[in-house]
Design a protein around this motif. Structure first.
Motif, PDB file in Angstrom:
ATOM      1  N   TYR A 180       0.239  -7.987  -0.516  1.00  0.00           N
ATOM      2  CA  TYR A 180      -0.489  -7.541  -1.700  1.00  0.00           C
ATOM      3  C   TYR A 180      -1.528  -6.489  -1.306  1.00  0.00           C
TER       4      TYR A 180
ATOM      5  N   ASP B 229      -2.655  -0.407  -5.745  1.00  0.00           N
ATOM      6  CA  ASP B 229      -1.473   0.416  -6.016  1.00  0.00           C
ATOM      7  C   ASP B 229      -1.410   1.652  -5.122  1.00  0.00           C
TER       8      ASP B 229
ATOM      9  N   ARG C 159       0.635   0.904  -2.154  1.00  0.00           N
ATOM     10  CA  ARG C 159       2.069   0.827  -2.445  1.00  0.00           C
ATOM     11  C   ARG C 159       2.673   2.226  -2.470  1.00  0.00           C
TER      12      ARG C 159
ATOM     13  N   ARG D  42      -8.552  -5.679  -2.204  1.00  0.00           N
ATOM     14  CA  ARG D  42      -9.007  -5.055  -3.453  1.00  0.00           C
ATOM     15  C   ARG D  42      -9.853  -3.815  -3.175  1.00  0.00           C
TER      16      ARG D  42
ATOM     17  N   HIS E  45       1.464 -16.469  -2.768  1.00  0.00           N
ATOM     18  CA  HIS E  45       1.649 -15.897  -4.103  1.00  0.00           C
ATOM     19  C   HIS E  45       0.601 -16.407  -5.088  1.00  0.00           C
TER      20      HIS E  45
ATOM     21  N   ARG F 224      -0.917 -13.238  -6.851  1.00  0.00           N
ATOM     22  CA  ARG F 224      -0.558 -13.075  -8.259  1.00  0.00           C
ATOM     23  C   ARG F 224      -1.738 -13.290  -9.189  1.00  0.00           C
TER      24      ARG F 224
ATOM     25  N   THR G 159      -6.046  -6.704  -9.777  1.00  0.00           N
ATOM     26  CA  THR G 159      -6.047  -5.343  -9.215  1.00  0.00           C
ATOM     27  C   THR G 159      -5.109  -5.191  -8.027  1.00  0.00           C
ATOM     28  N   LEU G 160      -4.429  -6.263  -7.638  1.00  0.00           N
ATOM     29  CA  LEU G 160      -3.489  -6.183  -6.528  1.00  0.00           C
ATOM     30  C   LEU G 160      -2.059  -6.171  -7.041  1.00  0.00           C
ATOM     31  N   VAL G 161      -1.201  -5.453  -6.326  1.00  0.00           N
ATOM     32  CA  VAL G 161       0.213  -5.401  -6.674  1.00  0.00           C
ATOM     33  C   VAL G 161       1.020  -5.896  -5.481  1.00  0.00           C
ATOM     34  N   HIS G 162       2.203  -6.378  -5.770  1.00  0.00           N
ATOM     35  CA  HIS G 162       3.085  -6.860  -4.711  1.00  0.00           C
ATOM     36  C   HIS G 162       3.770  -5.670  -4.048  1.00  0.00           C
ATOM     37  N   CYS G 163       3.722  -5.617  -2.733  1.00  0.00           N
ATOM     38  CA  CYS G 163       4.309  -4.515  -1.973  1.00  0.00           C
ATOM     39  C   CYS G 163       5.574  -4.996  -1.264  1.00  0.00           C
TER      40      CYS G 163
END
Length: 294
Positions: A171, A174, A177, A228, A238, A242, A246-250
């Protein structure tokens, strides 16, 4: 002391012994029973004299049960339950008393704390002590009543139930990512050197041996905060990642393995209504939240 002549014992002494074993300190026991420290000490000594055995030992951080105390606690607890049931005319009782739950820090802080707090709101006479630890606490030494632990347990005299299979992922914000998609090598957020032995830390080190770890911490909650802030990519459960808006899965080339989460209780905990209430609540909670956890 074992060779002394045993005498009859007082139920009040047994009640105080069970409470001291449950709370672990004179101060907490005194508050729970509205008694003085001196009264509790005197009652415990009286019970030890009646039984002819030393039941508790005083240590800097509180009281612990001796081998004789551990042996005596199970029938003493059964007497407490029976007395409470008798006082209610044999009717089913509400769960009451203190239940000490020990869980991995990230699970406790990011998932369990609000849920268990809600359980105590639903049962006004039920108290929960939620503690966090990476080490395997001993249920036999009464360090906890219920333990949630990653990895198959090897403890002997406990009941173990597989509660969930939490998954892990990478995580980051963006921007990271996009940088990965552009071919940039990853920079990670991970565990500090004192916790390098943990499975997640070992897997990350073995899978990405040359990668930079820009920020280290002993807490996955702090690792999420560092991610973050843009410090790098964090390997998180997760249920932590999740929950971070402000975090996305990479997606990475290598996928981190899942780990089994086990729930442990002592065998005498099965007959304790307060412990059983907490155990049933945790098992139902982990089952209903599989989409988040796994």
């Amino acid at each position: 002391m074992a060779d002394q002549i045993r005498t009859s014992f007082d139920w009040e002494d047994i009640r105080i012994f069970v409470s001291l074993a449950r709370y672990g300190s004179l101060s907490a026991t005194a508050r729970a029973l509205s008694l003085s420290h001196a009264t509790i000490s005197r009652r415990i000594q009286t019970l030890e004299k009646a039984l002819g055995e030393k039941l508790v030992e005083r240590r800097p951080d509180g009281y612990v049960l001796t081998t004789a105390g551990v042996r005596a606690l199970s029938p003493a607890s059964e007497m407490e339950v029976a007395a409470a049931r008798l006082g209610r005319g044999g009717q089913p009782q509400e769960p009451s008393g203190l239940v000490r739950v020990n869980a991995p820090p990230s699970l406790a802080q990011c998932f369990l704390v609000e849920k268990l707090a809600g359980l105590t709101a639903a049962y006004p006479t039920l108290d929960v002590d939620l503690a966090t630890d990476f080490r395997a606490v001993s249920l036999e030494r009464r360090e906890a009543d219920v333990a949630l632990r990653f990895g198959r347990p090897t403890d002997g005299e406990v009941i173990a139930k597989r509660a969930a299979t939490p998954g892990f992922g990478f995580y980051a914000v963006d921007e990271w990512r996009r940088r990965l998609a552009a071919g940039e090598s990853p920079t990670f957020v991970g565990f500090d050197d004192a916790n390098a032995h943990l499975p997640e830390a070992s897997w990350l080190r073995e899978t990405y041996p040359r990668a930079r770890v820009a920020f280290k911490s002993n807490s996955q909650v702090m690792q999420a905060a560092a991610a973050r802030a843009g410090a790098g990519i964090a390997l998180l459960p997760h249920f932590v990642g999740r929950g971070e808006a402000t975090l996305v899965h990479c997606e990475m080339k290598e996928a981190p393995p899942s780990r089994e989460l086990w729930l442990l209780i002592r065998r005498d905990g099965v007959t304790n209504l307060a412990i059983k209430t907490v155990v049933d609540f945790l098992m139902n909670l982990l089952s209903s939240e599989r989409a988040l956890i796994e």
